[in-house]
Design a protein around this motif. Structure first.
Motif, PDB file in Angstrom:
ATOM      1  N   THR A  97       0.822  -1.201   0.000  1.00  0.00           N
ATOM      2  CA  THR A  97       0.000   0.000   0.000  1.00  0.00           C
ATOM      3  C   THR A  97       0.861   1.258   0.000  1.00  0.00           C
ATOM      4  OG1 THR A  97      -1.716  -1.188   1.204  1.00  0.00           O
ATOM      5  CG2 THR A  97      -1.863   1.205   1.203  1.00  0.00           C
ATOM      6  N   VAL A  98       1.893   1.273   0.819  1.00  0.00           N
ATOM      7  CA  VAL A  98       2.784   2.430   0.873  1.00  0.00           C
ATOM      8  C   VAL A  98       3.499   2.621  -0.459  1.00  0.00           C
ATOM      9  CG1 VAL A  98       4.896   3.318   1.953  1.00  0.00           C
ATOM     10  CG2 VAL A  98       3.077   2.371   3.371  1.00  0.00           C
ATOM     11  N   LEU A  99       3.974   1.540  -1.064  1.00  0.00           N
ATOM     12  CA  LEU A  99       4.660   1.654  -2.355  1.00  0.00           C
ATOM     13  C   LEU A  99       3.729   2.141  -3.457  1.00  0.00           C
ATOM     14  CD1 LEU A  99       6.938  -1.510  -2.306  1.00  0.00           C
ATOM     15  CD2 LEU A  99       7.615   0.875  -2.036  1.00  0.00           C
ATOM     16  N   VAL A 100       2.505   1.639  -3.496  1.00  0.00           N
ATOM     17  CA  VAL A 100       1.547   2.085  -4.515  1.00  0.00           C
ATOM     18  C   VAL A 100       1.199   3.552  -4.285  1.00  0.00           C
ATOM     19  CG1 VAL A 100      -0.839   1.823  -5.314  1.00  0.00           C
ATOM     20  CG2 VAL A 100       0.602  -0.177  -5.021  1.00  0.00           C
ATOM     21  N   TYR A 101       1.004   3.947  -3.028  1.00  0.00           N
ATOM     22  CA  TYR A 101       0.685   5.342  -2.720  1.00  0.00           C
ATOM     23  C   TYR A 101       1.836   6.270  -3.122  1.00  0.00           C
ATOM     24  CZ  TYR A 101      -0.563   9.523  -0.125  1.00  0.00           C
ATOM     25  OH  TYR A 101      -0.844  10.806   0.217  1.00  0.00           O
ATOM     26  N   CYS A 102       3.064   5.870  -2.795  1.00  0.00           N
ATOM     27  CA  CYS A 102       4.215   6.699  -3.163  1.00  0.00           C
ATOM     28  C   CYS A 102       4.381   6.778  -4.673  1.00  0.00           C
ATOM     29  CB  CYS A 102       5.491   6.156  -2.522  1.00  0.00           C
ATOM     30  SG  CYS A 102       5.541   6.361  -0.743  1.00  0.00           S
ATOM     31  N   ASN A 103       4.120   5.689  -5.367  1.00  0.00           N
ATOM     32  CA  ASN A 103       4.209   5.684  -6.827  1.00  0.00           C
ATOM     33  C   ASN A 103       3.167   6.627  -7.427  1.00  0.00           C
ATOM     34  OD1 ASN A 103       4.999   4.986  -9.413  1.00  0.00           O
ATOM     35  ND2 ASN A 103       3.685   3.186  -9.466  1.00  0.00           N
ATOM     36  N   LYS A 104       1.942   6.579  -6.907  1.00  0.00           N
ATOM     37  CA  LYS A 104       0.895   7.464  -7.417  1.00  0.00           C
ATOM     38  C   LYS A 104       1.227   8.921  -7.118  1.00  0.00           C
ATOM     39  CE  LYS A 104      -1.915   4.455  -9.104  1.00  0.00           C
ATOM     40  NZ  LYS A 104      -2.070   4.309 -10.539  1.00  0.00           N
ATOM     41  N   GLN A 105       1.798   9.198  -5.943  1.00  0.00           N
ATOM     42  CA  GLN A 105       2.156  10.577  -5.603  1.00  0.00           C
ATOM     43  C   GLN A 105       3.276  11.090  -6.501  1.00  0.00           C
ATOM     44  OE1 GLN A 105       0.554  12.650  -3.584  1.00  0.00           O
ATOM     45  NE2 GLN A 105      -0.918  11.018  -3.294  1.00  0.00           N
ATOM     46  N   SER A 106       4.229  10.227  -6.838  1.00  0.00           N
ATOM     47  CA  SER A 106       5.304  10.661  -7.728  1.00  0.00           C
ATOM     48  C   SER A 106       4.791  10.896  -9.138  1.00  0.00           C
ATOM     49  CB  SER A 106       6.444   9.652  -7.729  1.00  0.00           C
ATOM     50  OG  SER A 106       6.035   8.449  -8.330  1.00  0.00           O
ATOM     51  N   GLU A 107       3.821  10.098  -9.591  1.00  0.00           N
ATOM     52  CA  GLU A 107       3.220  10.318 -10.899  1.00  0.00           C
ATOM     53  C   GLU A 107       2.445  11.632 -10.934  1.00  0.00           C
ATOM     54  OE1 GLU A 107       0.772   7.016 -11.944  1.00  0.00           O
ATOM     55  OE2 GLU A 107       2.460   5.636 -12.084  1.00  0.00           O
TER      56      GLU A 107
END
Length: 113
Positions: A97-107
């Motif tokens: 969840t943290v990795l997906v959230y960070c990926n979406k925030q970077s996008e």
């Protein structure tokens, strides 16, 4: 128990997705709430699917210890089974969840000029 919760979560996710599709035009202010609920249900669905596999692993480990390693290894306690069956999937889901959230925030940050 984990199979029941996974299936119940699947039904709830489907209901929320159906509401998202049908209410898209008529209720624009409730879309963010339904989208948040959909994300939470998706994370729970991932967690409960993982618990199914980890509980199958616990069952296999228990049978292995009963048949093969009954004289050389100590017994498997209930707290060990619970920590493997519910705890490890929680950690894996939390990291995912943290990795997906960070990926979406970077996008999102790269799209905004």
């Amino acid at each position: 128990l984990s199979l029941l919760t996974a299936n119940l979560d699947w039904v709830l996710s489907y209901a929320v997705q159906h509401l998202l599709i049908t209410w898209h035009e008529s209720h624009p202010n409730t879309m963010s709430t339904l989208s948040t609920i959909n994300c939470i249900l998706h994370v729970l669905l991932r967690y409960f699917h993982l618990t199914n596999f980890f509980w199958m692993f616990v069952e296999g480990l228990y049978l292995f210890l009963q048949v093969q390693a009954s004289f050389s290894v100590g017994s498997l306690k209930l707290r060990h089974c619970v920590s493997i069956g519910w705890g490890i999937p929680f950690i894996v889901t939390l990291v995912w969840t943290v990795l997906v959230y960070c990926n979406k925030q970077s996008e999102v940050s790269t799209q905004i000029p």
